[in-house]
Design a protein around this motif. Structure first.
Motif, PDB file in Angstrom:
ATOM      1  N   ARG A   1       0.829  -1.206   0.000  1.00 49.21           N
ATOM      2  CA  ARG A   1       0.000   0.000   0.000  1.00 49.21           C
ATOM      3  C   ARG A   1       0.869   1.264   0.000  1.00 49.21           C
ATOM      4  NH1 ARG A   1      -3.850   2.292  -2.323  1.00 49.21           N
ATOM      5  NH2 ARG A   1      -5.224   3.632  -1.077  1.00 49.21           N
ATOM      6  N   HIS A   2       1.941   1.263   0.770  1.00 54.20           N
ATOM      7  CA  HIS A   2       2.871   2.395   0.741  1.00 54.20           C
ATOM      8  C   HIS A   2       3.410   2.608  -0.674  1.00 54.20           C
ATOM      9  CE1 HIS A   2       2.796   3.191   4.943  1.00 54.20           C
ATOM     10  NE2 HIS A   2       3.565   2.180   5.331  1.00 54.20           N
ATOM     11  N   LEU A   3       3.797   1.517  -1.319  1.00 54.86           N
ATOM     12  CA  LEU A   3       4.350   1.608  -2.667  1.00 54.86           C
ATOM     13  C   LEU A   3       3.319   2.155  -3.649  1.00 54.86           C
ATOM     14  CD1 LEU A   3       6.264  -1.793  -2.694  1.00 54.86           C
ATOM     15  CD2 LEU A   3       7.320   0.479  -2.725  1.00 54.86           C
ATOM     16  N   GLU A   4       2.091   1.697  -3.523  1.00 56.84           N
ATOM     17  CA  GLU A   4       1.023   2.182  -4.403  1.00 56.84           C
ATOM     18  C   GLU A   4       0.792   3.682  -4.227  1.00 56.84           C
ATOM     19  OE1 GLU A   4      -1.617  -1.951  -4.711  1.00 56.84           O
ATOM     20  OE2 GLU A   4      -2.152  -0.394  -3.254  1.00 56.84           O
ATOM     21  N   LYS A   5       1.072   4.179  -3.021  1.00 61.69           N
ATOM     22  CA  LYS A   5       0.934   5.618  -2.738  1.00 61.69           C
ATOM     23  C   LYS A   5       2.221   6.379  -3.072  1.00 61.69           C
ATOM     24  CE  LYS A   5      -2.640   5.388   0.829  1.00 61.69           C
ATOM     25  NZ  LYS A   5      -3.010   5.760   2.228  1.00 61.69           N
ATOM     26  N   LYS A   6       3.143   5.695  -3.767  1.00 57.27           N
ATOM     27  CA  LYS A   6       4.403   6.289  -4.221  1.00 57.27           C
ATOM     28  C   LYS A   6       5.337   6.657  -3.078  1.00 57.27           C
ATOM     29  CE  LYS A   6       2.779   5.783  -8.287  1.00 57.27           C
ATOM     30  NZ  LYS A   6       2.985   4.461  -8.907  1.00 57.27           N
ATOM     31  N   ARG A   7       5.189   5.973  -1.949  1.00 59.29           N
ATOM     32  CA  ARG A   7       6.171   6.119  -0.878  1.00 59.29           C
ATOM     33  C   ARG A   7       7.294   5.115  -1.117  1.00 59.29           C
ATOM     34  NH1 ARG A   7       1.233   5.705   3.303  1.00 59.29           N
ATOM     35  NH2 ARG A   7       0.514   7.871   3.218  1.00 59.29           N
ATOM     36  N   ILE A   8       8.515   5.520  -0.844  1.00 56.73           N
ATOM     37  CA  ILE A   8       9.634   4.582  -0.913  1.00 56.73           C
ATOM     38  C   ILE A   8       9.649   3.769   0.376  1.00 56.73           C
ATOM     39  CG2 ILE A   8      12.153   4.386  -0.971  1.00 56.73           C
ATOM     40  CD1 ILE A   8      12.210   6.848  -2.763  1.00 56.73           C
ATOM     41  N   VAL A   9       9.786   2.472   0.247  1.00 57.23           N
ATOM     42  CA  VAL A   9       9.802   1.588   1.412  1.00 57.23           C
ATOM     43  C   VAL A   9      11.189   0.970   1.542  1.00 57.23           C
ATOM     44  CG1 VAL A   9       8.797  -0.444   2.528  1.00 57.23           C
ATOM     45  CG2 VAL A   9       7.348   1.071   1.153  1.00 57.23           C
ATOM     46  N   ILE A  10      11.788   1.115   2.724  1.00 57.24           N
ATOM     47  CA  ILE A  10      13.102   0.521   2.998  1.00 57.24           C
ATOM     48  C   ILE A  10      12.906  -0.648   3.957  1.00 57.24           C
ATOM     49  CG2 ILE A  10      15.448   0.931   3.825  1.00 57.24           C
ATOM     50  CD1 ILE A  10      14.954   3.932   3.361  1.00 57.24           C
ATOM     51  N   PHE A  11      13.354  -1.824   3.548  1.00 56.40           N
ATOM     52  CA  PHE A  11      13.229  -3.013   4.378  1.00 56.40           C
ATOM     53  C   PHE A  11      14.512  -3.193   5.197  1.00 56.40           C
ATOM     54  CE2 PHE A  11      10.568  -4.261   0.587  1.00 56.40           C
ATOM     55  CZ  PHE A  11       9.349  -4.108   1.230  1.00 56.40           C
ATOM     56  N   GLY A  12      14.393  -3.070   6.515  1.00 59.58           N
ATOM     57  CA  GLY A  12      15.552  -3.188   7.395  1.00 59.58           C
ATOM     58  C   GLY A  12      15.526  -4.465   8.214  1.00 59.58           C
ATOM     59  N   ALA A  13      16.640  -4.756   8.860  1.00 60.93           N
ATOM     60  CA  ALA A  13      16.804  -5.918   9.757  1.00 60.93           C
ATOM     61  C   ALA A  13      16.715  -7.245   9.042  1.00 60.93           C
ATOM     62  CB  ALA A  13      15.795  -5.862  10.908  1.00 60.93           C
ATOM     63  N   GLY A  14      17.073  -7.263   7.778  1.00 61.50           N
ATOM     64  CA  GLY A  14      17.104  -8.524   7.045  1.00 61.50           C
ATOM     65  C   GLY A  14      15.772  -9.241   7.081  1.00 61.50           C
ATOM     66  N   LEU A  15      15.829 -10.551   7.310  1.00 59.06           N
ATOM     67  CA  LEU A  15      14.610 -11.344   7.457  1.00 59.06           C
ATOM     68  C   LEU A  15      14.271 -11.588   8.916  1.00 59.06           C
ATOM     69  CD1 LEU A  15      15.102 -13.980   4.606  1.00 59.06           C
ATOM     70  CD2 LEU A  15      13.697 -11.910   4.580  1.00 59.06           C
ATOM     71  N   GLY A  16      15.063 -10.984   9.816  1.00 58.70           N
ATOM     72  CA  GLY A  16      14.806 -11.170  11.244  1.00 58.70           C
ATOM     73  C   GLY A  16      15.307 -12.489  11.778  1.00 58.70           C
ATOM     74  N   LYS A  17      16.012 -13.253  10.964  1.00 59.17           N
ATOM     75  CA  LYS A  17      16.536 -14.559  11.344  1.00 59.17           C
ATOM     76  C   LYS A  17      18.002 -14.656  10.964  1.00 59.17           C
ATOM     77  CE  LYS A  17      12.447 -16.099  12.582  1.00 59.17           C
ATOM     78  NZ  LYS A  17      12.118 -16.329  14.014  1.00 59.17           N
ATOM     79  N   PRO A  18      18.812 -15.321  11.791  1.00 59.36           N
ATOM     80  CA  PRO A  18      20.231 -15.491  11.431  1.00 59.36           C
ATOM     81  C   PRO A  18      20.400 -16.444  10.262  1.00 59.36           C
ATOM     82  CG  PRO A  18      19.714 -16.727  13.427  1.00 59.36           C
ATOM     83  CD  PRO A  18      18.489 -15.912  13.103  1.00 59.36           C
TER      84      PRO A  18
END
Length: 246
Positions: free
Chosen positions: A127-144
């Motif tokens: 939904r953020h992307l559809e609203k033209k917001r840039i989305v940054i995915f942090g902390a990897g996948l949350g798993k080692p």
């Protein structure tokens, strides 16, 4: 290998994978605000001038490498979690620079830290992307035991991205050997996923490559050291090396 035909691609949604080491600039360690601003300005200009939906995964190698810590005797899971936190620091720095450049940006993390970022929720990210917001995915996948390359591949599949743009430091594409040590190294214009796996080329780890292969996500590998390359790759212009199916 023959040069690929002119088949300019048109992307609607991309995942941009940025090298964490590049954010350090010439100082080699930490976060260089001038360098972050430079990348943010180019990404912001791209977002403003096109209808492209942009998600970003940034590495953490400028601050910490989990595998390096593990090799020095640290518990692997602990070292990897520290690496995930490093990616969050880079994500926040990039978010700040992007918003100063005039684009709405959200950081979503795989490890919950509600005071500073949203938790990763697939539908919310889309939904953020559809609203033209840039989305940054942090902390990897949350798993080692998973790399940020795997994060980029999985998130690209989840949000149904058209491609992964892999911006590398010190490399303008994929070579058959290390061009820094072999002056006769040959650059590839186009490769298949199977080429990456069977030839053990250093593009992504095997888990990431397989994810892209199974979900038919092309990978474009190019140098982030050359101004304008991110824009060229995002607009489907010929740059670096493209990895895709047969």
């Amino acid at each position: 290998m023959e040069k690929r035909q002119d088949d300019k691609r048109h992307f609607k949604r991309i995942v941009l994978k940025l090298s964490g080491e590049a954010l350090a600039g010439d100082q080699g360690f930490g976060i260089n605000p001038d360098v972050v601003e430079k990348f943010a300005q180019e990404i912001a200009a791209l977002a403003k001038s096109t209808d492209l939906e942009i998600a970003i995964v940034v590495g953490g190698g400028n601050l910490w490498r989990g595998l390096a810590g593990s090799n020095q005797g640290m518990d692997r899971a602990t070292a990897d979690y520290m690496g995930m936190l490093a990616t969050v620091m880079n994500s926040l720095a990039l978010q700040d620079a992007l918003e100063q450049a005039g684009v709405d940006t959200r950081v979503q993390t795989a490890i919950e830290m509600q005071e500073i970022a949203e938790p990763y929720i697939r539908r919310r990210a889309i939904r953020h992307l559809e609203k033209k917001r840039i989305v940054i995915f942090g902390a990897g996948l949350g798993k080692p035991y998973f790399s940020t390359d795997t994060t980029a591949a999985l998130r690209a599949a989840e949000i149904e991205a058209d491609a992964i743009l892999m911006a590398k430091k010190f490399a303008d594409g994929v070579y058959d050997s290390d061009p820094k040590t072999n002056p006769n190294a040959v650059k590839f214009d186009e490769l298949t996923y199977n080429d990456i796996i069977t030839k053990e080329l250093k593009v992504m780890d095997s888990t990431s490559t397989t994810l892209c292969k199974d979900n038919h996500i092309p990978i474009i590998v190019f140098s982030m050291d050359i101004p304008g390359n991110i824009t060229k790759a995002a607009k489907g212009e010929e740059v670096g090396t493209i990895v895709r199916g047969e």
